[in-house]
Design a protein around this motif. Structure first.
Motif, PDB file in Angstrom:
ATOM      1  N   GLU A  47       0.689  -1.428  -0.019  1.00  0.00           N
ATOM      2  CA  GLU A  47       0.672  -0.162   0.286  1.00  0.00           C
ATOM      3  C   GLU A  47       0.632   1.482  -0.452  1.00  0.00           C
ATOM      4  OE1 GLU A  47      -0.470  -2.565   2.063  1.00  0.00           O
ATOM      5  OE2 GLU A  47      -2.744  -2.944   1.553  1.00  0.00           O
ATOM      6  N   TYR A 245      -1.911   1.638  -8.388  1.00  0.00           N
ATOM      7  CA  TYR A 245      -2.125   0.695  -8.288  1.00  0.00           C
ATOM      8  C   TYR A 245      -3.346   0.409  -7.269  1.00  0.00           C
ATOM      9  CZ  TYR A 245      -1.088  -2.609  -4.160  1.00  0.00           C
ATOM     10  OH  TYR A 245      -1.206  -4.012  -3.505  1.00  0.00           O
ATOM     11  N   PHE A 246      -3.858   0.372  -7.106  1.00  0.00           N
ATOM     12  CA  PHE A 246      -5.709   0.650  -5.788  1.00  0.00           C
ATOM     13  C   PHE A 246      -6.184   0.993  -7.335  1.00  0.00           C
ATOM     14  CE2 PHE A 246      -3.899   0.588  -1.686  1.00  0.00           C
ATOM     15  CZ  PHE A 246      -3.107   2.144  -1.537  1.00  0.00           C
ATOM     16  N   LYS A 247      -6.002   0.813  -8.017  1.00  0.00           N
ATOM     17  CA  LYS A 247      -7.099   1.216  -8.973  1.00  0.00           C
ATOM     18  C   LYS A 247      -6.905  -0.496  -9.994  1.00  0.00           C
ATOM     19  CE  LYS A 247      -9.047   3.823 -13.019  1.00  0.00           C
ATOM     20  NZ  LYS A 247      -8.776   3.385 -14.035  1.00  0.00           N
ATOM     21  N   ARG A 249      -6.330  -3.455  -8.404  1.00  0.00           N
ATOM     22  CA  ARG A 249      -6.321  -4.171  -7.299  1.00  0.00           C
ATOM     23  C   ARG A 249      -7.815  -4.160  -7.707  1.00  0.00           C
ATOM     24  NH1 ARG A 249      -3.620  -4.896  -2.698  1.00  0.00           N
ATOM     25  NH2 ARG A 249      -5.133  -6.813  -2.688  1.00  0.00           N
ATOM     26  N   GLU A 250      -8.673  -3.546  -7.789  1.00  0.00           N
ATOM     27  CA  GLU A 250      -9.829  -3.049  -7.839  1.00  0.00           C
ATOM     28  C   GLU A 250     -10.382  -3.233  -8.990  1.00  0.00           C
ATOM     29  OE1 GLU A 250     -11.506   1.172  -6.496  1.00  0.00           O
ATOM     30  OE2 GLU A 250     -12.226   0.206  -7.906  1.00  0.00           O
ATOM     31  N   ASP A 251      -9.601  -3.357 -10.488  1.00  0.00           N
ATOM     32  CA  ASP A 251      -9.972  -4.332 -11.288  1.00  0.00           C
ATOM     33  C   ASP A 251     -10.098  -5.521 -11.587  1.00  0.00           C
ATOM     34  OD1 ASP A 251      -9.078  -1.140 -13.783  1.00  0.00           O
ATOM     35  OD2 ASP A 251     -11.107  -2.019 -12.554  1.00  0.00           O
ATOM     36  N   LYS A 253      -9.976  -7.760  -9.123  1.00  0.00           N
ATOM     37  CA  LYS A 253     -11.326  -8.086  -7.820  1.00  0.00           C
ATOM     38  C   LYS A 253     -10.277  -8.096  -6.502  1.00  0.00           C
ATOM     39  CE  LYS A 253     -14.470 -10.647 -10.967  1.00  0.00           C
ATOM     40  NZ  LYS A 253     -13.605  -9.467 -12.098  1.00  0.00           N
ATOM     41  N   GLY A 254      -9.673  -7.085  -6.355  1.00  0.00           N
ATOM     42  CA  GLY A 254      -8.828  -6.987  -4.847  1.00  0.00           C
ATOM     43  C   GLY A 254      -7.698  -8.020  -5.222  1.00  0.00           C
ATOM     44  N   ASN A 255      -7.058  -8.901  -5.741  1.00  0.00           N
ATOM     45  CA  ASN A 255      -6.603  -9.315  -6.036  1.00  0.00           C
ATOM     46  C   ASN A 255      -4.684  -9.952  -6.267  1.00  0.00           C
ATOM     47  OD1 ASN A 255      -7.873 -12.807  -5.723  1.00  0.00           O
ATOM     48  ND2 ASN A 255      -7.569 -12.149  -8.248  1.00  0.00           N
ATOM     49  N   GLU A 276      -0.552  -9.408 -11.968  1.00  0.00           N
ATOM     50  CA  GLU A 276      -1.174 -10.197 -11.307  1.00  0.00           C
ATOM     51  C   GLU A 276      -0.556 -11.375 -10.311  1.00  0.00           C
ATOM     52  OE1 GLU A 276      -5.095 -11.692 -12.285  1.00  0.00           O
ATOM     53  OE2 GLU A 276      -4.851 -12.177 -10.369  1.00  0.00           O
ATOM     54  N   GLN A 298      -6.456   3.340 -19.174  1.00  0.00           N
ATOM     55  CA  GLN A 298      -6.852   1.768 -18.858  1.00  0.00           C
ATOM     56  C   GLN A 298      -6.263   1.997 -20.513  1.00  0.00           C
ATOM     57  OE1 GLN A 298      -9.069  -1.654 -18.310  1.00  0.00           O
ATOM     58  NE2 GLN A 298      -8.184  -1.460 -16.685  1.00  0.00           N
TER      59      GLN A 298
END
Lengths: 504, 113
Positions: A47, A245-247, A249-251, A253-255, A276, A298
């Protein structure tokens, strides 16, 4: 079949022993690195790591054409950064830095950590990786042949499992070899086959060349590739990569994400690609996401959909155990130890069988002495090498030049010591003295830590230091095993000292 | 009888030939099979060549393993050698023919599985 099994096994047995031992240890490479970096008490977290890395790179390498950030996770406490630099000091066109939890470059106690053991098991060392990987690949192929022929010749597999007899010379070595082989047979077969698959594109590169003139065309045919933008020449500020990076991770599904690569930072055409991490489960989409590193738009999302490519990546995942949780990881480790013992007992069995046959007629040849010496030198030498590697981490001055390479030199020194020992004192004493040396070396590790670093077995904080506790405990158990072996060998051979001993 | 066993033991040359055939010949034969099959599958069933090639490469280690075992264990070394040679040559020619035929076809739309 027996001939093939025996000779395939012998020719590559010593290298395979080294590969198996270091590969098994590699399952805990991050924990080993943690132990070798006791001064890094603050774990890096993904993070914050991207922002810290961006900060560092913008100051250190603003003009580099490419950056690469390996992100930390629960097991790996550091952020590793690479950047391309044509004037790099190592002559290979890139520089690297390791950041701690505060984003500061680690300059004290520089070490390759557990990563050295991981890389060693396919890149070896002190040689070009191309040669090493082919050498290891040939050994792995022969190992596969040894495993399959081993099953073919051992038709009474399960019956013999229950008739183990200790202390009866070659028969017992055969039993030991059979048990360690069969106990984790599915693992041995899987690990060998998937190991070959891991470097398949190198070993079968001729197939790709024959089938497709152009490698790129092959990968394009497999699935669409992310865009490779050229530098425009106009400069632009980099966006906030941590936010991207956070975006990303959202794309997915949090993986988790394992790697971020930035092309042409500082240019208007700068892109960032996130990879990933296949650590959540054995099946993964292995998605790569590419964004503009200036606007955050993106550009490309590519989960792997091709069944053949998914199979290849999953086989690699099986080999590396990236998806394994703690319990499964220990199971991998235990199976790897079985495999290492399988190779060791096989090597000893080869010699013991021939010794028994030739003892009657008299002389063993030079070849036999060579095998005997190499057996003792490698089987006692590799564990000692690992111990001296760890010892060097505690004993070398914190700010030595080329410290990481010095630690690695100590690894080879420990190995060399045992390989040369038979020349001075004979193979038999090498086993006994080697066991003693290993026992003392491993036993000393927790004590030397107590003296040289301020984070040791007596003041660990939990849960942060469980991996280090695991390391120290493993050292003590390993020491106990080797000291037990020493005691056993002393007793066995002291009582025979009055008898005439043929073996040197 | 031990005397007969020693008299019938394979010569060093024979063993060397067997090992060479297995390691080098086996590798070459595996390579041929690995590149021939995707061309065949593309021509016969229209299957994506890259996918077939990837599958064949994944299987190639098993194929090579089987070939080595066969060559080392066979009692009829001459017959085995001839089979490998003839099949190898036949598959190579077929591969070259199929490859140029497939290359002449219009480009396919991407197949993802």
């Amino acid at each position: 079949m027996t001939w093939l099994h025996t000779w395939a096994g012998l020719v590559v047995g010593w290298i395979l022993f080294a590969v198996f031992l270091t590969g098994t240890l590699a399952y805990f490479q991050f924990e080993i690195t943690q132990w070798m970096l006791p001064d890094v008490k603050q774990h890096a977290t993904p993070e914050k790591a991207v922002a810290q890395a961006q900060d560092y790179l913008e100051k250190q390498a603003p003009d580099s054409p490419g950056w690469s950030i390996t992100l930390p996770d629960e097991r790996s406490p550091i952020t590793t950064i690479f950047w391309r630099d044509p004037n790099a000091s190592n002559g290979r066109g890139f520089e690297f830095a390791v950041l701690d939890g505060d984003g500061k470059k680690i300059e004290q106690r520089e070490t390759r950590g557990g990563n050295f053991l991981y890389r060693f098991h396919f890149d070896l060392h002190y040689m070009p990786v191309f040669i090493a990987r082919w050498l290891v690949g040939i050994c792995a192929m022969l190992m596969l042949i040894a495993i399959v022929t081993g099953v073919v010749i051992h038709k009474k597999i399960f019956k013999d499992f229950f008739t183990f007899q200790a202390g009866k010379g070659p028969r017992s070595w055969l039993d030991g070899h059979t048990i360690t082989s069969v106990f984790a047979l599915p693992f041995h077969f899987m690990i060998t086959y998937t190991g070959l698959v891991t470097l398949m594109l190198m070993y079968m590169s001729s197939a790709v060349s024959l089938s497709y003139g152009d490698r790129g065309e092959f990968f394009n045919d497999l699935q669409s590739q992310p865009p490779k933008l050229q530098a425009s020449g106009e400069s632009a500020n980099l966006a906030d990569l941590q936010a991207l990076y956070f975006k990303a991770r959202e794309d997915i599904k949090g993986n988790p994400i394992r790697l971020a690569q930035i092309s042409h930072p500082g240019d208007t055409n700068a892109t960032v690609t996130f990879y990933e991490a296949p650590t959540q489960s054995l099946m993964s989409d292995y998605t790569t996401l590419t964004y503009s590193a200036v606007t955050g738009e993106q550009l490309h999302v590519q989960p792997v959909k091709n069944s053949a490519e998914l199979t290849r990546r999953t086989m690699i995942g099986l080999h590396a155990g990236r998806f394994a949780d703690t319990q499964l990881r220990w199971l991998y480790f235990f199976s790897g130890i079985m495999g290492t013992l399988m190779i060791a007992t096989g090597l000893v069995l080869w010699f013991e069988k021939r010794k028994k046959k030739l003892q009657a007629s008299g002389n063993l040849s030079f070849g036999h002495y060579l095998v005997s010496g190499l057996n003792a030198g490698f089987i006692m030498g590799l564990p000692l090498a690992v111990a001296t590697y760890f010892l060097s981490n505690r004993l070398l001055p914190i700010s030595a030049d080329n410290r990481a390479e010095l630690e690695i030199a100590w690894f080879f020194f420990g190995w060399l010591l045992m390989v040369c020992y038979p020349l001075l004192r004979g193979a038999k004493k090498t086993w006994r003295d080697g066991a003693l040396l290993n026992g003392l070396a491993y036993l000393s590790l927790p004590f030397i830590s107590f003296i040289t670093v301020d984070r040791h077995l007596l003041n660990y904080q939990y849960p942060r230091d469980w991996p280090l506790f695991g390391m120290d405990t493993s050292f003590i158990l390993t020491a106990a095993a080797f000291l037990g072996l020493t005691w056993y060998l002393f007793r066995k051979w002291n009582s025979k000292e009055t008898q005439n001993d043929v073996e040197r | 009888m031990l005397k007969d066993k020693i008299a019938n033991a394979p010569s060093k040359l024979s063993v060397s030939y067997r090992v060479l055939l297995a390691t080098v010949g086996g590798f070459i034969f595996t390579l041929i099979v690995t590149v021939f099959t995707p061309e065949l599958f593309l021509w016969a069933f229209g299957w994506n060549k890259a996918t077939s090639l990837m599958w064949m490469m994944l299987l190639s280690f098993g194929v090579y393993c089987g070939l080595v075992m066969w060559i080392i264990a066979t009692r009829k070394l001459l017959k085995t050698s001839l089979i490998l040679l003839l099949c190898g040559v036949a598959l190579s020619f077929s591969f070259i023919q199929l490859q140029s035929h497939n290359a002449g076809k219009p480009a396919e739309t991407e197949v993802t599985s």
